[in-house]
Design a protein around this motif. Structure first.
Motif, mmCIF file in Angstrom:
data_model
loop_
_atom_site.group_PDB
_atom_site.id
_atom_site.type_symbol
_atom_site.label_atom_id
_atom_site.label_comp_id
_atom_site.label_asym_id
_atom_site.label_seq_id
_atom_site.Cartn_x
_atom_site.Cartn_y
_atom_site.Cartn_z
ATOM 1 N N THR A 54 0.848 -1.190 0.000
ATOM 2 C CA THR A 54 0.000 0.000 0.000
ATOM 3 C C THR A 54 0.883 1.239 0.000
ATOM 4 O O THR A 54 2.119 1.143 -0.040
ATOM 5 C CB THR A 54 -0.976 -0.021 1.200
ATOM 6 N N GLU A 58 -3.321 9.520 2.199
ATOM 7 C CA GLU A 58 -4.652 9.261 1.643
ATOM 8 C C GLU A 58 -4.765 9.610 0.165
ATOM 9 O O GLU A 58 -5.791 9.341 -0.453
ATOM 10 C CB GLU A 58 -5.694 10.069 2.433
ATOM 11 N N PHE A 61 -1.522 5.707 -3.792
ATOM 12 C CA PHE A 61 -0.898 4.387 -3.632
ATOM 13 C C PHE A 61 0.541 4.564 -4.108
ATOM 14 O O PHE A 61 1.464 4.675 -3.313
ATOM 15 C CB PHE A 61 -1.688 3.374 -4.464
ATOM 16 N N ASN A 105 -4.870 2.944 -2.304
ATOM 17 C CA ASN A 105 -5.424 4.165 -1.720
ATOM 18 C C ASN A 105 -5.051 5.349 -2.608
ATOM 19 O O ASN A 105 -3.918 5.765 -2.643
ATOM 20 C CB ASN A 105 -4.870 4.367 -0.305
ATOM 21 N N SER A 125 -9.706 1.732 -2.485
ATOM 22 C CA SER A 125 -10.540 2.704 -1.783
ATOM 23 C C SER A 125 -11.394 3.437 -2.813
ATOM 24 O O SER A 125 -11.089 3.440 -4.011
ATOM 25 C CB SER A 125 -9.664 3.693 -1.019
ATOM 26 N N ALA A 128 -9.687 5.765 -5.276
ATOM 27 C CA ALA A 128 -8.593 5.242 -6.099
ATOM 28 C C ALA A 128 -8.780 5.629 -7.562
ATOM 29 O O ALA A 128 -9.906 5.684 -8.067
ATOM 30 C CB ALA A 128 -8.500 3.726 -5.960
ATOM 31 N N LEU A 185 -12.177 4.590 2.156
ATOM 32 C CA LEU A 185 -10.753 4.649 2.473
ATOM 33 C C LEU A 185 -10.448 4.169 3.894
ATOM 34 O O LEU A 185 -9.494 3.428 4.116
ATOM 35 C CB LEU A 185 -10.236 6.085 2.280
ATOM 36 N N LEU A 188 -10.112 0.365 4.099
ATOM 37 C CA LEU A 188 -9.299 -0.323 3.089
ATOM 38 C C LEU A 188 -8.414 -1.421 3.682
ATOM 39 O O LEU A 188 -8.460 -2.573 3.248
ATOM 40 C CB LEU A 188 -8.450 0.703 2.333
#
Length: 259
Positions: A54, A58, A61, A105, A125, A128, A185, A188
């Protein structure tokens, strides 16, 4: 131990977090090297039963590769960059006998989308975004994107996404089969760990065979059916098969040992 990633191990689940939030977690040579080292841990540490990849924060990714590393490269350098990534990280993730899941994310673009696609499946999420925008730079995906995106979403859609450089949201990615689940989110990592916790109750040797055989199927390997027959036979020699069948007949939960 690491400068660009964070790692934690909890209940058998090893979480690898790309930790460059100020750079939208972009991949550079250091990140690639450190993810490669972390994947070596996944392969060799018997305490690790599965892994999550990950990104920190926020927003992202992994929002792509660090383009500043590309400017001085010619053909041989570009090929070396792609080959190093494949060997250190992308193929190592794809071929890992333990489940590796991407918890996506935010932005998952270019090399980030390729990193997510190398994982065995993806949980996203709601915020995304996925895309392969390399044509905007006069490039193509170089970390397996042309191959894995086509395997996941089919020829027509992968052609369109790579040629237009369009981004798609999480729900469209789910509709296309690029991601398995879309969650808020805040949920996740909980959702991803929930799935892996369930997988960890299954027979580890059988899981490893499934990963290898599904990868062969995705590559249209003509030996896939014969390899499945052989792997099926191998399972019959395992202690896990004896435990699994005995538990079924005795109406109890099996306790697998990966032997």
């Amino acid at each position: 131990m690491y400068s660009t990633i964070l790692t934690t191990l909890e209940n058998g689940i090893f979480t690898i977090t790309v930790n460059r939030p100020d750079k939208m977690n972009a991949l550079n040579k250091d990140v690639v090297a450190e993810i490669g080292q972390a994947m070596e841990e996944v392969y060799t540490n018997t305490e690790i039963k599965s892994a999550i990849i990950t990104g920190a924060g926020e927003k992202a990714f992994v929002a792509g590769a660090d383009i500043s590393e590309f400017t001085s490269l010619a053909k041989d350098g570009g090929m070396a960059l792609a080959r190093r990534g494949a060997e250190l990280v992308f193929n190592k993730i794809e071929n890992c006998p333990k489940p590796v899941v991407a918890a996506v994310n935010g932005f998952s673009l270019g090399g980030g989308c390729e990193l997510a696609m190398a994982c065995h499946f993806r949980v996203a999420s709601e915020n995304a975004k996925f895309g392969q925008p390399e044509v905007n730079l006069g490039l193509i995906p170089g970390y397996g994107g042309t191959q894995r995106l086509t395997q996941l979403v089919g020829k027509g859609k992968s052609m369109e996404l790579m040629m237009t450089a369009d981004m798609i949201g999480a729900e469209e990615a789910k509709t296309l089969g690029l991601v398995n689940h879309v969650v808020p989110l805040a949920e996740l990592l909980t959702k991803t760990k929930e799935i892996l916790t369930k997988i960890q109750t299954k027979a580890p040797l059988a899981i490893g065979h499934i990963i290898a055989l599904v990868n062969q199927a995705a590559k249209c390997d003509p030996a896939g059916f014969d390899n499945e027959i052989e792997a099926f036979g191998d399972c019959f020699d395992s202690e896990d098969k004896k435990e699994g069948t005995a538990a079924f007949l005795e109406k109890r939960k099996p306790v697998f040992k990966g032997k």
